[in-house]
Design an enzyme around this catalytic site. Structure first.
Site, PDB file in Angstrom:
ATOM      1  N   SER A 159       1.192  -1.354  -0.229  1.00 35.69           N
ATOM      2  CA  SER A 159       0.234  -0.398   0.493  1.00 35.69           C
ATOM      3  C   SER A 159       0.711   0.981  -0.217  1.00 35.69           C
ATOM      4  CB  SER A 159      -0.935   0.026   1.329  1.00 35.69           C
ATOM      5  OG  SER A 159      -1.404  -1.030   1.261  1.00 35.69           O
ATOM      6  N   LEU A 359     -26.060 -22.720  -0.531  1.00 32.32           N
ATOM      7  CA  LEU A 359     -25.883 -23.349  -0.895  1.00 32.32           C
ATOM      8  C   LEU A 359     -25.395 -24.099   0.006  1.00 32.32           C
ATOM      9  CD1 LEU A 359     -25.647 -21.926  -3.499  1.00 32.32           C
ATOM     10  CD2 LEU A 359     -24.233 -23.164  -4.993  1.00 32.32           C
ATOM     11  N   GLU A 384      -4.560  -3.171  -6.013  1.00 24.90           N
ATOM     12  CA  GLU A 384      -5.532  -2.503  -6.645  1.00 24.90           C
ATOM     13  C   GLU A 384      -5.597  -1.388  -6.201  1.00 24.90           C
ATOM     14  OE1 GLU A 384      -4.665  -1.622  -9.969  1.00 24.90           O
ATOM     15  OE2 GLU A 384      -4.350  -3.896 -11.164  1.00 24.90           O
ATOM     16  N   THR A 386      -6.259  -1.424  -1.529  1.00 23.49           N
ATOM     17  CA  THR A 386      -6.689  -1.962  -0.474  1.00 23.49           C
ATOM     18  C   THR A 386      -8.199  -1.494  -0.538  1.00 23.49           C
ATOM     19  OG1 THR A 386      -6.106  -1.029   1.314  1.00 23.49           O
ATOM     20  CG2 THR A 386      -4.712  -3.409   1.036  1.00 23.49           C
TER      21      THR A 386
HETATM   22  C1  LIG Z   1      -3.087 -12.177  -5.916  1.00 21.61           C
HETATM   23  C2  LIG Z   1      -2.270 -10.994  -6.530  1.00 21.61           C
HETATM   24  C3  LIG Z   1      -2.092 -10.422  -8.015  1.00 21.61           C
HETATM   25  C4  LIG Z   1      -0.969  -9.172  -7.541  1.00 21.61           C
HETATM   26  N1  LIG Z   1      -1.271  -8.759  -8.492  1.00 21.61           N
HETATM   27  C5  LIG Z   1      -0.386  -7.328  -8.439  1.00 21.61           C
HETATM   28  C6  LIG Z   1       0.414  -7.157  -9.801  1.00 21.61           C
HETATM   29  O1  LIG Z   1       0.606  -7.987 -10.859  1.00 21.61           O
HETATM   30  N2  LIG Z   1       1.861  -6.186  -9.555  1.00 21.61           N
HETATM   31  C7  LIG Z   1       2.074  -5.090  -8.437  1.00 21.61           C
HETATM   32  O2  LIG Z   1       2.883  -4.737  -8.677  1.00 21.61           O
HETATM   33  N3  LIG Z   1       1.567  -5.286  -7.632  1.00 21.61           N
HETATM   34  C8  LIG Z   1       0.628  -6.765  -7.378  1.00 21.61           C
HETATM   35  N4  LIG Z   1      -0.483  -7.309  -6.842  1.00 21.61           N
HETATM   36  C9  LIG Z   1      -0.268  -6.728  -5.134  1.00 21.61           C
HETATM   37  C10 LIG Z   1      -1.127  -6.067  -4.299  1.00 21.61           C
HETATM   38  O3  LIG Z   1      -1.195  -4.582  -5.425  1.00 21.61           O
HETATM   39  C11 LIG Z   1      -0.277  -5.529  -2.599  1.00 21.61           C
HETATM   40  O4  LIG Z   1      -0.807  -6.998  -2.407  1.00 21.61           O
HETATM   41  C12 LIG Z   1      -1.759  -4.581  -2.410  1.00 21.61           C
HETATM   42  O5  LIG Z   1      -1.381  -3.277  -2.586  1.00 21.61           O
HETATM   43  C13 LIG Z   1      -1.605  -4.272  -1.066  1.00 21.61           C
HETATM   44  O6  LIG Z   1      -0.362  -4.607   0.060  1.00 21.61           O
HETATM   45  P1  LIG Z   1       0.768  -5.373   0.831  1.00 21.61           P
HETATM   46  O7  LIG Z   1      -0.089  -6.997   0.167  1.00 21.61           O
HETATM   47  O8  LIG Z   1       1.207  -5.082   1.057  1.00 21.61           O
HETATM   48  O9  LIG Z   1      -0.585  -4.963   2.237  1.00 21.61           O
HETATM   49  P2  LIG Z   1      -0.123  -4.182   2.892  1.00 21.61           P
HETATM   50  O10 LIG Z   1       0.079  -2.644   2.256  1.00 21.61           O
HETATM   51  O11 LIG Z   1       1.100  -4.311   4.386  1.00 21.61           O
HETATM   52  O12 LIG Z   1      -1.850  -3.364   3.744  1.00 21.61           O
HETATM   53  C14 LIG Z   1      -1.970  -4.773   5.263  1.00 21.61           C
HETATM   54  C15 LIG Z   1      -3.117  -4.048   5.608  1.00 21.61           C
HETATM   55  O13 LIG Z   1      -2.234  -2.680   6.119  1.00 21.61           O
HETATM   56  C16 LIG Z   1      -3.448  -1.781   6.034  1.00 21.61           C
HETATM   57  N5  LIG Z   1      -2.946  -0.705   6.178  1.00 21.61           N
HETATM   58  C17 LIG Z   1      -2.142  -0.332   4.821  1.00 21.61           C
HETATM   59  N6  LIG Z   1      -1.755   1.026   4.939  1.00 21.61           N
HETATM   60  C18 LIG Z   1      -2.948   1.302   5.973  1.00 21.61           C
HETATM   61  C19 LIG Z   1      -2.873   3.113   6.411  1.00 21.61           C
HETATM   62  N7  LIG Z   1      -2.187   4.260   6.124  1.00 21.61           N
HETATM   63  N8  LIG Z   1      -4.123   2.787   7.502  1.00 21.61           N
HETATM   64  C20 LIG Z   1      -4.645   1.845   7.392  1.00 21.61           C
HETATM   65  N9  LIG Z   1      -4.565   0.362   7.292  1.00 21.61           N
HETATM   66  C21 LIG Z   1      -3.589   0.542   6.095  1.00 21.61           C
HETATM   67  C22 LIG Z   1      -4.191  -2.211   4.129  1.00 21.61           C
HETATM   68  O14 LIG Z   1      -5.434  -2.162   3.526  1.00 21.61           O
HETATM   69  C23 LIG Z   1      -4.257  -4.348   4.818  1.00 21.61           C
HETATM   70  O15 LIG Z   1      -5.879  -4.317   5.700  1.00 21.61           O
HETATM   71  C24 LIG Z   1      -1.009  -8.438  -6.023  1.00 21.61           C
HETATM   72  C25 LIG Z   1      -1.419  -9.047  -5.148  1.00 21.61           C
HETATM   73  C26 LIG Z   1      -2.210 -10.370  -4.878  1.00 21.61           C
HETATM   74  C27 LIG Z   1      -2.560 -11.155  -3.254  1.00 21.61           C
END
Ligand SMILES: Cc1cc2nc3c(=O)[nH]c(=O)nc-3n(C[C@H](O)[C@H](O)[C@H](O)COP(=O)(O)OP(=O)(O)OC[C@H]3O[C@@H](n4cnc5c(N)ncnc54)[C@H](O)[C@@H]3O)c2cc1C
Length: 404
Positions: A159, A359, A384, A386
């Site tokens: 994020s 279901l 894209e 969260t």
């Molecule tokens: C199957 C899959 C395909 C993907 N494909 C791509 C791709 O093609 N290219 C690419 O670049 N990325 C891709 N992603 C990555 C995806 O965009 C990230 O997983 C997403 O941006 C969230 O980042 P993170 O997983 O590090 O979670 P984090 O950012 O660590 O978030 C963890 C939690 O903290 C919360 N959080 C974060 N910041 C804050 C805040 N400021 N305040 C309060 N809560 C917060 C979030 O909402 C979440 O609940 C993919 C992910 C998956 C699962």
């Protein structure tokens, strides 16, 4: 309109899928042009006949995308469908949204493939690339002869995009890239990766080609969600990228964020497709299932659940359609896209969960769709931007205050 279903012969889950005619309680079809309806219907047919009969095997196997469908998807104009020139279909944004809806009615993995190829790979090349880059990549990507991926997320930066650690250092007319990208859709099957990296000039975008020395890719296994999609890690160790492969007009985080905005727009439509599939399945099932002396559909609690699903789908459709018209008029603001992505994915997830519940035990097996959509939508809620991040984007837009 649904009462017509009563009394029909019991149908199999496959027949439910084949019969799909869409959900249109408010006659929104009347607001679509013939071209838009045609685009939607051809993809609906493709999803029903060519994708859904095979999804189970791809989900059950260790997560694989049906690669053999790529040429067919290209033939239908599904890659970069709302881009113009270079072999792209040049459709308007409503037709594009309807395409995303119909693909995700099949599976979020199917829609993800088209979203990444079009919004996250072709769009940045189209918007920020040189003439040579456009000529080289766009016709090949549109025709499915090449596959692309988009490398923004890192193990330590999801994020918080500004925290990305991949570095690009200029040495003469090459750039040296070092870093790791994680959760990258289509990573291991990509011919070209759009990689975003920090440099002394701010965040820059590069086209990293398959097989370049120092560039390695490994798939991520063990996913419960988005199994019919390839997700990979990209490792860049002193990868030399010529200046000619830099996206020369992309400077700063606004460039990758503009790509995400395109993809998020498609997701706002796509999630409705998954929701419709779940609603249709739950409706059909409840009309046939006998419980305690009557049809499940004849129970008040069931009707409340189905009405809630239909209501949220209908509201989501109005939201998506208005968003598309605004996008076509050039009046779309990213916060509007955030609101729509946030809402439509959230309601789709709730609908999938409710459908799974209706279901009963059958809802946990893959002869039915609800559980697959439910677990897929967990990813769609996360990627894209969260759900939380879109809350913060809209919150900042309406208050002018950046929340910490
Ligand atoms: C199957 C899959 C395909 C993907 N494909 C791509 C791709 O093609 N290219 C690419 O670049 N990325 C891709 N992603 C990555 C995806 O965009 C990230 O997983 C997403 O941006 C969230 O980042 P993170 O997983 O590090 O979670 P984090 O950012 O660590 O978030 C963890 C939690 O903290 C919360 N959080 C974060 N910041 C804050 C805040 N400021 N305040 C309060 N809560 C917060 C979030 O909402 C979440 O609940 C993919 C992910 C998956 C699962």
């Amino acid at each position: 309109m649904h009462t017509r279903r009563q009394g029909r012969a019991r149908e199999s889950p496959e027949e439910t899928v084949q019969r799909f005619r869409g959900v249109d309680f408010l006659h929104l079809d009347e607001l679509l042009s013939e071209e838009e309806r045609l685009a939607r219907d051809s993809v609906r047919e493709f999803t029903s006949r060519e994708f859904l009969p095979h999804v189970q095997e791809h989900v059950r196997r260790d997560g694989s995308f049906p690669l053999k469908l790529i040429p067919r998807m290209a033939e239908l104009g599904l890659f970069g469908a709302n881009l113009h020139g270079y072999g792209c279909a040049g459709m308007n944004n409503v037709a594009y949204g309807l395409i995303m809806q119909e693909l995700e009615r099949g599976d979020s993995g199917l829609r993800s493939f088209a979203s990444v190829q079009g919004s996250l790979v072709m769009y940045p090349i189209h918007s920020y690339g040189s003439g040579v880059q456009k000529e080289r990549w766009l016709p090949a990507l549109a025709a499915g002869r090449a596959v692309g991926c988009f490398g923004l997320t890192e193990p330590e930066a999801g994020s918080h995009v500004a925290g990305l650690r991949t570095q690009a250092k200029q040495r003469g007319d090459v750039w040296i890239l070092n870093g790791t990208k994680r959760w990258i859709t289509n990573g291991s099957i990509a011919d070209v990766a759009v990689v975003w990296a920090h440099s002394e000039e701010g965040v820059l975008g590069f086209l990293v080609e398959k097989g370049q020395p120092g560039f390695e890719v490994r798939d991520i296994h063990g996913k419960f969600s988005l199994r019919a999609s390839i997700t990979s890690e990209l490792f860049l160790s002193d990868v030399e990228v010529p200046e000619a492969n830099r996206l020369s007009s992309a400077r700063g985080l606004s460039a990758p964020l503009s790509c995400l905005n395109q993809a998020r727009y498609g997701i706002a439509w796509g999630a409705l497709g998954a929701a419709m599939a779940c609603y249709e399945e739950a409706l059909g099932y409840s009309l046939e299932r006998e419980v305690q002396g009557g049809r499940l559909a004849a129970k008040q609690l069931t009707q409340q659940k189905l009405v809630d699903m239909l209501t949220e789908i209908t509201k989501g459709q109005l939201l998506a359609l208005r968003l598309g018209r605004l996008k076509d008029e050039g009046k779309l603001h990213p916060a509007m896209v955030s609101l729509a992505k946030r809402n439509n994915v959230d309601v789709a997830l709730r609908i999938a969960r409710e459908a799974r519940d209706l279901l009963g035990a059958n809802g946990i097996v893959d002869d039915y769709q609800a559980m697959r959509h439910l677990v897929n939508l967990e990813t769609v809620r996360t990627y894209e931007g969260t759900h939380d991040i879109h809350t913060l984007i809209v919150g900042e837009y309406i208050t002018g205050q950046r929340a910490l």
